[in-house]
Enzyme design. Structure first.
Site, PDB file in Angstrom:
ATOM      1  N   HIS A  28      10.175  -1.425   1.613  1.00  0.00           N
ATOM      2  CA  HIS A  28       8.774  -1.177   1.836  1.00  0.00           C
ATOM      3  C   HIS A  28       8.540  -0.021   2.795  1.00  0.00           C
ATOM      4  CE1 HIS A  28       8.900  -5.362   0.349  1.00  0.00           C
ATOM      5  NE2 HIS A  28       7.841  -4.965  -0.319  1.00  0.00           N
ATOM      6  N   GLN A  73       4.635 -18.700  -2.429  1.00  0.00           N
ATOM      7  CA  GLN A  73       5.852 -18.270  -3.110  1.00  0.00           C
ATOM      8  C   GLN A  73       6.996 -19.261  -2.947  1.00  0.00           C
ATOM      9  OE1 GLN A  73       6.157 -14.324  -1.289  1.00  0.00           O
ATOM     10  NE2 GLN A  73       5.559 -13.436  -3.243  1.00  0.00           N
TER      11      GLN A  73
END
Length: 80
Positions: free
Chosen positions: A1, A25
């Site tokens: 990222h 998640q």
């Protein structure tokens, strides 16, 4: 990222990064509570990549309550 943050900064954009471990998640037998959170390191990586702001939202920040209906909001410059 970090490469995405750098790319945004290199393009001249004011860059905000968020760091969030999403409980959605995780399955029912996965241990969300024990998932490692390295906020100091994440902050260092984001700022070294050039982020102007780094936000560490809480679960409540992103999931304040269950919505009873879906809604949409227009985004400037984006069409259906």
């Amino acid at each position: 990222h970090a490469s995405l943050i750098k790319q945004s900064c290199d393009a001249g954009h004011f860059t905000v990064a968020s760091v969030f471990v999403n409980p959605a998640q995780f399955g029912p037998n996965e241990d969300f509570g024990k998932y490692p959170r390295t906020e100091d390191r994440d902050l260092e990586i984001a700022t070294d990549a050039g982020a102007d702001v780094v936000w560490f939202p809480s679960v409540h920040d992103l999931y304040p309550s269950q919505p009873s209906t879906a809604s949409t909001s227009p985004v400037l410059g984006v069409e259906d």
